[in-house]
Design a protein around this motif. Structure first.
Motif, mmCIF file in Angstrom:
data_model
loop_
_atom_site.group_PDB
_atom_site.id
_atom_site.type_symbol
_atom_site.label_atom_id
_atom_site.label_comp_id
_atom_site.label_asym_id
_atom_site.label_seq_id
_atom_site.Cartn_x
_atom_site.Cartn_y
_atom_site.Cartn_z
ATOM 1 N N UNK A 160 0.823 -1.208 0.000
ATOM 2 C CA UNK A 160 0.000 0.000 0.000
ATOM 3 C C UNK A 160 0.854 1.254 0.000
ATOM 4 N N UNK A 161 0.206 2.395 -0.148
ATOM 5 C CA UNK A 161 0.937 3.644 -0.143
ATOM 6 C C UNK A 161 0.102 4.787 -0.652
ATOM 7 N N UNK A 210 -0.322 3.341 -10.378
ATOM 8 C CA UNK A 210 -0.574 1.932 -10.076
ATOM 9 C C UNK A 210 0.084 1.522 -8.761
ATOM 10 N N UNK A 211 -0.466 0.477 -8.169
ATOM 11 C CA UNK A 211 0.124 -0.170 -7.006
ATOM 12 C C UNK A 211 -0.118 -1.668 -7.130
ATOM 13 N N UNK A 212 0.761 -2.443 -6.528
ATOM 14 C CA UNK A 212 0.525 -3.875 -6.442
ATOM 15 C C UNK A 212 0.550 -4.276 -4.979
ATOM 16 N N UNK A 213 -0.565 -4.805 -4.539
ATOM 17 C CA UNK A 213 -0.655 -5.314 -3.178
ATOM 18 C C UNK A 213 -0.274 -6.793 -3.158
ATOM 19 N N UNK A 214 0.401 -7.185 -2.099
ATOM 20 C CA UNK A 214 0.780 -8.584 -1.916
ATOM 21 C C UNK A 214 0.152 -9.118 -0.641
ATOM 22 N N UNK A 220 -11.618 -4.222 -14.958
ATOM 23 C CA UNK A 220 -10.852 -3.613 -16.029
ATOM 24 C C UNK A 220 -9.647 -2.830 -15.551
ATOM 25 N N UNK A 221 -9.561 -2.569 -14.256
ATOM 26 C CA UNK A 221 -8.426 -1.818 -13.698
ATOM 27 C C UNK A 221 -7.595 -2.667 -12.743
ATOM 28 N N UNK A 222 -8.228 -3.578 -12.033
ATOM 29 C CA UNK A 222 -7.537 -4.421 -11.050
ATOM 30 C C UNK A 222 -7.409 -5.841 -11.588
ATOM 31 N N UNK A 223 -6.330 -6.494 -11.205
ATOM 32 C CA UNK A 223 -6.124 -7.887 -11.574
ATOM 33 C C UNK A 223 -5.641 -8.660 -10.359
ATOM 34 N N UNK A 224 -6.328 -9.745 -10.067
ATOM 35 C CA UNK A 224 -5.908 -10.613 -8.968
ATOM 36 C C UNK A 224 -5.148 -11.800 -9.553
ATOM 37 N N UNK A 225 -4.102 -12.212 -8.852
ATOM 38 C CA UNK A 225 -3.325 -13.348 -9.327
ATOM 39 C C UNK A 225 -2.707 -14.068 -8.134
ATOM 40 N N UNK A 226 -2.176 -15.228 -8.426
ATOM 41 C CA UNK A 226 -1.614 -16.043 -7.354
ATOM 42 C C UNK A 226 -0.288 -16.617 -7.833
ATOM 43 N N UNK A 227 0.718 -16.553 -6.990
ATOM 44 C CA UNK A 227 2.016 -17.161 -7.262
ATOM 45 C C UNK A 227 2.185 -18.308 -6.278
ATOM 46 N N UNK A 280 4.429 -20.595 -6.090
ATOM 47 C CA UNK A 280 5.798 -20.807 -5.618
ATOM 48 C C UNK A 280 6.116 -19.915 -4.421
ATOM 49 N N UNK A 281 5.504 -18.727 -4.402
ATOM 50 C CA UNK A 281 5.735 -17.790 -3.297
ATOM 51 C C UNK A 281 4.601 -17.840 -2.276
ATOM 52 N N UNK A 282 3.601 -18.657 -2.557
ATOM 53 C CA UNK A 282 2.440 -18.769 -1.665
ATOM 54 C C UNK A 282 1.848 -17.386 -1.370
ATOM 55 N N UNK A 283 1.684 -16.622 -2.433
ATOM 56 C CA UNK A 283 1.275 -15.219 -2.311
ATOM 57 C C UNK A 283 0.182 -14.907 -3.333
ATOM 58 N N UNK A 284 -0.757 -14.097 -2.912
ATOM 59 C CA UNK A 284 -1.796 -13.581 -3.806
ATOM 60 C C UNK A 284 -1.554 -12.089 -3.994
ATOM 61 N N UNK A 285 -1.723 -11.628 -5.223
ATOM 62 C CA UNK A 285 -1.464 -10.230 -5.551
ATOM 63 C C UNK A 285 -2.742 -9.549 -6.016
ATOM 64 N N UNK A 286 -2.760 -8.242 -5.854
ATOM 65 C CA UNK A 286 -3.798 -7.415 -6.452
ATOM 66 C C UNK A 286 -3.095 -6.278 -7.164
ATOM 67 N N UNK A 287 -3.047 -6.371 -8.477
ATOM 68 C CA UNK A 287 -2.469 -5.310 -9.295
ATOM 69 C C UNK A 287 -3.542 -4.273 -9.532
#
Length: 126
Positions: free
Chosen positions: A9-10, A17-21, A66-73, A75-82
């Motif tokens: 956050x910030x 843009x920001x990417x939350x983890x 259309x602005x946010x994208x959720x994804x999962x890694x 290998x890092x056991x992490x979910x992101x919100x771009x």
């Protein structure tokens, strides 16, 4: 011990843009549904994006589609919100939350999530 730790956050200007983890420990993120909620001052906490386990699907609220994208890694056991093209209306505390093992699909109801992160503040200036 199950734990979710958000970061990313910030304070940004509109259009940036920001990417939350959301880093998970104590369970495997690919096995459960995870949601990103946000709570703006004076408003209820709402689901903005969710991801079901094992690529069963994703969800976006109309306000972020259309602005946010959720994804999962996995290998890092992490979910992101771009989060792209941020708007002042996106200002809120963002929380990631996970459902218990065996619940494969995201839910819009906070009570159906068993694990929560501490939240991360996102502030978008105009």
């Amino acid at each position: 011990e199950v734990q979710l730790v958000e970061s990313g956050g910030g304070l940004v200007q509109a259009g940036e843009s920001l990417r939350l983890s959301c880093a998970a420990s104590g369970f495997i993120v690919d096995d459960v549904a995870v949601g990103w909620f946000r709570q703006a001052p004076g408003k209820d906490r709402v689901l903005v994006s969710g991801i079901s386990s094992a690529d069963r699907g994703t969800y976006y609220s109309d306000s972020v589609k259309g602005r946010f994208t959720i994804s999962r890694d996995n290998a890092k056991n992490t979910v992101y919100l771009q989060m792209n093209s941020l708007e002042p209306e996106d200002t809120a505390v963002y929380y990631c939350a996970a459902r218990s093992s065996g619940y494969y699909y995201y839910s819009g109801f906070q009570d159906e999530y068993d694990y929560w992160g501490q939240g991360t503040q996102v502030t978008v200036s105009s």
